[in-house]
Design a protein around this motif. Structure first.
Motif, PDB file in Angstrom:
ATOM      1  N   TYR A  60       0.846  -1.192   0.000  1.00  0.00           N
ATOM      2  CA  TYR A  60       0.000   0.000   0.000  1.00  0.00           C
ATOM      3  C   TYR A  60       0.883   1.246   0.000  1.00  0.00           C
ATOM      4  O   TYR A  60       1.823   1.366   0.791  1.00  0.00           O
ATOM      5  N   ARG A  63       0.300   8.623  -2.844  1.00  0.00           N
ATOM      6  CA  ARG A  63       0.963   9.649  -3.660  1.00  0.00           C
ATOM      7  C   ARG A  63      -0.032  10.762  -3.948  1.00  0.00           C
ATOM      8  O   ARG A  63      -1.254  10.542  -3.970  1.00  0.00           O
ATOM      9  N   ASP A  65      -1.774  13.246  -6.443  1.00  0.00           N
ATOM     10  CA  ASP A  65      -2.075  13.355  -7.867  1.00  0.00           C
ATOM     11  C   ASP A  65      -2.289  14.826  -8.231  1.00  0.00           C
ATOM     12  O   ASP A  65      -3.243  15.455  -7.757  1.00  0.00           O
ATOM     13  N   ILE A  72      -3.846   9.817  -3.412  1.00  0.00           N
ATOM     14  CA  ILE A  72      -4.373   8.542  -3.889  1.00  0.00           C
ATOM     15  C   ILE A  72      -3.736   7.386  -3.119  1.00  0.00           C
ATOM     16  O   ILE A  72      -2.508   7.316  -2.984  1.00  0.00           O
ATOM     17  N   GLU A  74      -2.842   3.557  -3.164  1.00  0.00           N
ATOM     18  CA  GLU A  74      -2.615   2.553  -4.195  1.00  0.00           C
ATOM     19  C   GLU A  74      -2.270   1.204  -3.564  1.00  0.00           C
ATOM     20  O   GLU A  74      -1.631   1.149  -2.506  1.00  0.00           O
ATOM     21  N   GLY A  77       0.525  -0.405  -6.813  1.00  0.00           N
ATOM     22  CA  GLY A  77       0.574   0.572  -7.895  1.00  0.00           C
ATOM     23  C   GLY A  77      -0.755   0.883  -8.543  1.00  0.00           C
ATOM     24  O   GLY A  77      -0.828   1.723  -9.450  1.00  0.00           O
ATOM     25  N   ARG A  78      -1.837   0.260  -8.074  1.00  0.00           N
ATOM     26  CA  ARG A  78      -3.165   0.486  -8.647  1.00  0.00           C
ATOM     27  C   ARG A  78      -4.003   1.321  -7.691  1.00  0.00           C
ATOM     28  O   ARG A  78      -4.129   0.987  -6.515  1.00  0.00           O
ATOM     29  N   ALA A  79      -4.570   2.421  -8.194  1.00  0.00           N
ATOM     30  CA  ALA A  79      -5.376   3.309  -7.364  1.00  0.00           C
ATOM     31  C   ALA A  79      -6.604   2.579  -6.849  1.00  0.00           C
ATOM     32  O   ALA A  79      -7.334   1.939  -7.627  1.00  0.00           O
ATOM     33  N   ILE A  80      -6.855   2.660  -5.526  1.00  0.00           N
ATOM     34  CA  ILE A  80      -8.033   2.003  -4.954  1.00  0.00           C
ATOM     35  C   ILE A  80      -8.934   2.955  -4.176  1.00  0.00           C
ATOM     36  O   ILE A  80     -10.093   2.643  -3.929  1.00  0.00           O
ATOM     37  N   SER A  82      -9.279   7.429  -2.650  1.00  0.00           N
ATOM     38  CA  SER A  82      -8.673   8.718  -2.319  1.00  0.00           C
ATOM     39  C   SER A  82      -8.665   8.843  -0.796  1.00  0.00           C
ATOM     40  O   SER A  82      -9.581   8.363  -0.119  1.00  0.00           O
TER      41      SER A  82
END
Length: 362
Positions: A60, A63, A65, A72, A74, A77-80, A82
Motif C-alpha cells: 500500500y 501519492r 495526484d 491517492i 494505491e 501501484g493500482r489506485a483504490i 482517495s
C-alpha cells in the motif's frame, strides 16, 4: 475490498509514503504505539505505520495526484481510493513563555484528539531486565521532540489553545511509571485539575494500577472522565518475556483494579490495551476480552507495530487474517453487551484510530 478489510490490512502492512510532508506530522517514538501517521479513509481517521521497515515494503502506498489535487491510496501501484491527511494543527506554531513549543507538550492524534505523556520517563525503561521491549518512551526525549515533565500549568495552557484554535474534542493523558506507589495517578490528578480549571474537555488518564484504589476517586474528582490501565499481553510467559517489569504486577491485580475503577468511572468508561501479535494466541485474547467486557471494561485490541530502535524492532506484526478474525469476534462480544467506543467519553477507545475495532462494531 470492504472498509473493514482495508483498514485491517493497512494497519498490518503499514503505508509506504512516496512523498513525505503530507498533512500533520507523524508520531515517532513515545510511550505507546508509534511511528504512525493519521489518514482519513471515507470519513474514518486511522493511524497507520509509516516510519517502520515494514511500511517501506508495504504493497500500500500514497501519492499526491497533481491533476485531481487528491492523495491517492494505491495497492501494488493500482489506485483504490482517495485519502486525506489531517492538516497541521494551529496550536503547533505557539510556544510557552519559557520558549517551549506547544507540540513538545501535547500532540494531535487522529483528527481531533490531543495526547500527552505527562512524565516522559519510566522506572522500568532504562533496565533491560524490567523494560517493556516494545516501548520507545525515551526515544522522543533523547531526540528533543518532547520534555521530560509537562507541568500542570503548561498542559492547561496548551490544551486551552488546542481547543480554541483546532476544535479538539477530547484528550489522553498517559505517563511513564514513576517509582511511587500511586504509579503516576497523583501527578495525573494534578494535571487534570489544572486543565479542567481552564477548559471543559473530556479527559482520559492512563497509568498502571495504583497501590490504593482511592486514587480512582481522586482522579474522577479532578475531572478525569475515563481511565485506561493497559495489560498489553496476557499469557504469563509472554508477559515475562516481553515486559518483565510490568509482569511483576499480577493479572489478577489488574482485574481487581478494573472492578474498582468501573465502580468509580462507570460501565464502559474503563479500558485496556491488548497488543495482538506479542505472543498471545487468539483463544487467549478472546477469553480475556470476554472477561473484560463482562465486568464493564472496553478491550481496545490493537495490532502490535514494531518500532525502530526497540528490542522488538524486527518482530513481525500480526497478520491481517489474525486481526480480522479477532476484530470480528470481539466486535460481536461488544454488540451483545451493548458496549461501544462511541459511548466512551474520552481516550484511545473513543478515538479508535490505532485499531480497526470500531468499524467492526454494529
Amino acid at each position: 475490498m470492504d472498509k473493514q478489510q482495508l483498514i485491517t490490512n493497512l494497519q498490518s502492512y503499514g503505508l509506504n509514503l512516496i512523498e513525505h510532508g503530507m498533512g500533520a506530522s507523524g508520531r515517532k517514538g513515545g510511550a505507546g504505539p508509534s511511528d504512525h501517521k493519521a489518514i482519513a479513509i471515507d470519513s474514518t481517521t486511522v493511524m497507520l505505520p509509516v516510519f517502520t521497515s515494514m511500511a517501506a515494503e508495504s504493497p500500500y502506498s500514497a501519492r499526491f495526484d497533481l491533476s485531481s489535487k487528491q492523495t491517492i491510496l494505491e495497492l501494488d501501484g493500482r489506485a483504490i481510493a482517495s485519502i486525506e491527511f489531517p492538516s497541521q494543527p494551529k496550536f503547533y506554531s505557539l510556544t510557552t513563555a519559557e520558549g517551549i513549543p506547544y507540540w513538545k507538550i501535547a500532540l494531535l492524534h487522529s483528527r481531533d484528539v490531543l495526547a500527552t505523556t505527562v512524565l516522559q520517563t519510566c522506572m522500568r525503561y532504562g533496565d533491560v531486565t524490567t523494560s517493556c521491549q516494545f516501548c520507545a518512551i525515551g526515544q522522543s526525549l533523547e531526540a528533543d521532540r518532547t520534555i521530560a515533565r509537562k507541568s500542570p500549568t503548561q498542559l492547561a495552557e496548551v490544551v486551552e489553545a488546542a481547543v480554541r484554535l483546532d476544535g479538539i474534542q477530547h484528550m489522553v493523558m498517559t505517563t511513564g511509571t514513576p517509582n511511587t506507589s500511586d504509579r503516576g495517578a497523583a501527578y495525573l490528578t494534578e494535571c487534570a485539575r489544572a486543565i479542567r480549571s481552564r477548559v471543559c474537555l473530556p479527559i482520559q488518564a492512563q497509568c498502571e494500577p495504583p497501590d490504593d484504589f482511592v486514587w480512582f476517586e481522586r482522579l474522577r474528582a479532578a475531572g478525569v472522565d475515563s481511565l485506561g490501565m493497559h495489560l498489553e499481553a496476557v499469557n504469563g510467559d509472554v508477559r515475562s518475556r516481553i515486559m518483565p517489569g510490568k509482569a511483576t504486577v499480577p493479572i489478577e491485580y489488574y482485574f481487581e483494579a478494573f472492578v474498582a475503577a468501573v465502580r468509580v468511572f462507570g460501565w464502559g468508561q474503563v479500558s485496556t490495551y491488548l497488543l495482538a501479535g506479542l505472543g498471545d494466541d487468539l483463544p487467549t485474547l478472546l477469553q480475556t476480552c470476554d472477561r473484560l467486557i463482562a465486568i464493564g471494561v472496553y478491550p481496545f485490541v490493537v495490532p502490535f507495530v514494531p518500532i525502530s530502535g526497540t528490542p522488538l524492532a524486527t518482530h513481525a506484526p500480526p497478520t491481517s487474517e489474525f486481526m480480522y478474525s479477532l476484530y470480528q469476534q470481539v466486535g460481536r462480544m461488544l454488540d451483545r453487551a451493548g458496549m461501544s467506543s462511541k459511548s466512551i467519553k474520552a481516550g484511545c477507545g473513543k478515538c479508535g484510530a490505532c485499531s480497526a475495532l470500531s468499524v467492526f462494531e454494529s
